[in-house]
Design a protein around this motif. Structure first.
Motif, PDB file in Angstrom:
ATOM      1  N   UNK A  33     -14.904  20.356  -0.779  1.00 35.88           N
ATOM      2  CA  UNK A  33     -13.659  20.049  -1.457  1.00 35.88           C
ATOM      3  C   UNK A  33     -13.659  20.759  -2.800  1.00 35.88           C
ATOM      4  N   UNK A  34     -12.561  21.412  -3.111  1.00 32.86           N
ATOM      5  CA  UNK A  34     -12.513  22.132  -4.384  1.00 32.86           C
ATOM      6  C   UNK A  34     -12.287  21.168  -5.558  1.00 32.86           C
ATOM      7  N   UNK A  35     -12.553  21.672  -6.744  1.00 34.41           N
ATOM      8  CA  UNK A  35     -12.481  20.839  -7.950  1.00 34.41           C
ATOM      9  C   UNK A  35     -11.079  20.295  -8.210  1.00 34.41           C
ATOM     10  N   UNK A  36     -10.065  21.086  -7.911  1.00 33.03           N
ATOM     11  CA  UNK A  36      -8.687  20.645  -8.138  1.00 33.03           C
ATOM     12  C   UNK A  36      -8.360  19.446  -7.267  1.00 33.03           C
ATOM     13  N   UNK A  37      -8.689  19.529  -5.978  1.00 32.71           N
ATOM     14  CA  UNK A  37      -8.424  18.411  -5.076  1.00 32.71           C
ATOM     15  C   UNK A  37      -9.239  17.184  -5.478  1.00 32.71           C
ATOM     16  N   UNK A  38     -10.494  17.400  -5.828  1.00 33.97           N
ATOM     17  CA  UNK A  38     -11.342  16.283  -6.257  1.00 33.97           C
ATOM     18  C   UNK A  38     -10.747  15.610  -7.489  1.00 33.97           C
ATOM     19  N   UNK A  39     -10.254  16.404  -8.421  1.00 32.81           N
ATOM     20  CA  UNK A  39      -9.654  15.863  -9.632  1.00 32.81           C
ATOM     21  C   UNK A  39      -8.383  15.063  -9.313  1.00 32.81           C
ATOM     22  N   UNK A  40      -7.574  15.563  -8.402  1.00 33.12           N
ATOM     23  CA  UNK A  40      -6.346  14.859  -8.014  1.00 33.12           C
ATOM     24  C   UNK A  40      -6.657  13.526  -7.338  1.00 33.12           C
ATOM     25  N   UNK A  41      -7.673  13.507  -6.511  1.00 33.80           N
ATOM     26  CA  UNK A  41      -8.058  12.262  -5.839  1.00 33.80           C
ATOM     27  C   UNK A  41      -8.584  11.265  -6.859  1.00 33.80           C
ATOM     28  N   UNK A  42      -9.449  11.722  -7.744  1.00 31.93           N
ATOM     29  CA  UNK A  42      -9.984  10.846  -8.790  1.00 31.93           C
ATOM     30  C   UNK A  42      -8.860  10.293  -9.651  1.00 31.93           C
ATOM     31  N   UNK A  43      -7.955  11.158 -10.027  1.00 32.28           N
ATOM     32  CA  UNK A  43      -6.822  10.752 -10.859  1.00 32.28           C
ATOM     33  C   UNK A  43      -5.966   9.705 -10.135  1.00 32.28           C
ATOM     34  N   UNK A  44      -5.732   9.897  -8.851  1.00 30.03           N
ATOM     35  CA  UNK A  44      -4.913   8.930  -8.105  1.00 30.03           C
ATOM     36  C   UNK A  44      -5.615   7.577  -8.007  1.00 30.03           C
ATOM     37  N   UNK A  45      -6.938   7.595  -7.859  1.00 34.55           N
ATOM     38  CA  UNK A  45      -7.689   6.335  -7.840  1.00 34.55           C
ATOM     39  C   UNK A  45      -7.549   5.599  -9.177  1.00 34.55           C
ATOM     40  N   UNK A  46      -7.613   6.348 -10.265  1.00 38.16           N
ATOM     41  CA  UNK A  46      -7.471   5.750 -11.591  1.00 38.16           C
ATOM     42  C   UNK A  46      -6.071   5.170 -11.797  1.00 38.16           C
ATOM     43  N   UNK A  47      -5.062   5.924 -11.391  1.00 36.69           N
ATOM     44  CA  UNK A  47      -3.673   5.461 -11.541  1.00 36.69           C
ATOM     45  C   UNK A  47      -3.438   4.223 -10.689  1.00 36.69           C
ATOM     46  N   UNK A  48      -3.922   4.256  -9.461  1.00 37.94           N
ATOM     47  CA  UNK A  48      -3.743   3.104  -8.570  1.00 37.94           C
ATOM     48  C   UNK A  48      -4.420   1.867  -9.133  1.00 37.94           C
ATOM     49  N   UNK A  49      -5.577   2.059  -9.729  1.00 38.80           N
ATOM     50  CA  UNK A  49      -6.293   0.937 -10.335  1.00 38.80           C
ATOM     51  C   UNK A  49      -5.521   0.373 -11.529  1.00 38.80           C
ATOM     52  N   UNK A  50      -4.985   1.260 -12.344  1.00 36.89           N
ATOM     53  CA  UNK A  50      -4.210   0.827 -13.514  1.00 36.89           C
ATOM     54  C   UNK A  50      -2.935   0.101 -13.103  1.00 36.89           C
ATOM     55  N   UNK A  51      -2.256   0.652 -12.098  1.00 38.76           N
ATOM     56  CA  UNK A  51      -0.966   0.090 -11.700  1.00 38.76           C
ATOM     57  C   UNK A  51      -1.088  -1.067 -10.717  1.00 38.76           C
ATOM     58  N   UNK A  52      -2.080  -1.004  -9.849  1.00 36.01           N
ATOM     59  CA  UNK A  52      -2.183  -2.001  -8.792  1.00 36.01           C
ATOM     60  C   UNK A  52      -3.298  -3.000  -8.955  1.00 36.01           C
ATOM     61  N   UNK A  53      -4.187  -2.770  -9.927  1.00 37.50           N
ATOM     62  CA  UNK A  53      -5.318  -3.674 -10.110  1.00 37.50           C
ATOM     63  C   UNK A  53      -6.252  -3.642  -8.915  1.00 37.50           C
ATOM     64  N   UNK A  54      -6.724  -4.796  -8.522  1.00 33.39           N
ATOM     65  CA  UNK A  54      -7.611  -4.909  -7.357  1.00 33.39           C
ATOM     66  C   UNK A  54      -6.778  -4.704  -6.098  1.00 33.39           C
ATOM     67  N   UNK A  55      -7.059  -3.639  -5.389  1.00 35.11           N
ATOM     68  CA  UNK A  55      -6.268  -3.273  -4.214  1.00 35.11           C
ATOM     69  C   UNK A  55      -6.776  -3.908  -2.915  1.00 35.11           C
ATOM     70  N   UNK A  56      -7.782  -4.745  -3.011  1.00 39.04           N
ATOM     71  CA  UNK A  56      -8.389  -5.306  -1.801  1.00 39.04           C
ATOM     72  C   UNK A  56      -7.361  -5.998  -0.913  1.00 39.04           C
ATOM     73  N   UNK A  57      -6.595  -6.909  -1.467  1.00 38.41           N
ATOM     74  CA  UNK A  57      -5.610  -7.645  -0.663  1.00 38.41           C
ATOM     75  C   UNK A  57      -4.591  -6.710  -0.028  1.00 38.41           C
ATOM     76  N   UNK A  58      -4.130  -5.739  -0.800  1.00 40.13           N
ATOM     77  CA  UNK A  58      -3.124  -4.804  -0.286  1.00 40.13           C
ATOM     78  C   UNK A  58      -3.693  -3.937   0.842  1.00 40.13           C
ATOM     79  N   UNK A  59      -4.927  -3.465   0.685  1.00 39.23           N
ATOM     80  CA  UNK A  59      -5.553  -2.625   1.716  1.00 39.23           C
ATOM     81  C   UNK A  59      -5.700  -3.413   3.003  1.00 39.23           C
TER      82      UNK A  59
END
Length: 135
Positions: free
Chosen positions: A1-27
């Protein structure tokens, strides 16, 4: 996986955590909606601790898979083997990673763009190929 894709995935995890909190129930709500036959496997998990631990391991595996690849492959293989004992087919692992991605996408909302979609699609393809190759 290239660095750009890795960065986008990491960033999305951070945003989801900030906006959605604990995603366990939703998943797991999403997973059980798509595969109600899996819910009885969690009958003993009355407080959600097992689900939370499993999701935490998935996040760890994703971050390692897109980064150093120090243990994600072994973790996925070991968990797939363990789950064979619960009669959980290997393709369910691909479904679970997809469910996680869909939940993250929903939590990110407008912060999820085309490039993020592409990065996650690539990651899911790589994980699926790994799971199929090691079945």
């Amino acid at each position: 996986m290239n660095d750009t894709n890795a960065s986008l995935i990491t960033q999305s995890l951070e945003i989801a955590s900030e906006r959605g909190g604990d995603l366990t129930s939703a998943v797991y709500a999403r997973l059980f909606q798509e595969r109600p036959d899996l819910e009885p496997l969690f009958v003993m998990d009355t407080n959600g601790a097992v689900r939370g631990e499993m999701l935490s391991r998935v996040f760890d595996a994703i971050l390692d898979f897109i980064g150093p690849c120090a243990y994600a492959h072994n973790l996925i293989h070991a968990e797939a083997t363990t789950h064979d004992g619960y009669n959980v087919p290997r393709e369910t692992f691909t479904l679970f990673f997809t469910t996680v991605a869909d939940t993250i996408k929903e939590a990110c909302g407008d912060a999820w763009g085309v490039d993020t979609e592409h990065a996650w699609s690539r990651l899911l393809e790589e994980i699926d190929l790994y799971i199929k190759a090691n079945a």
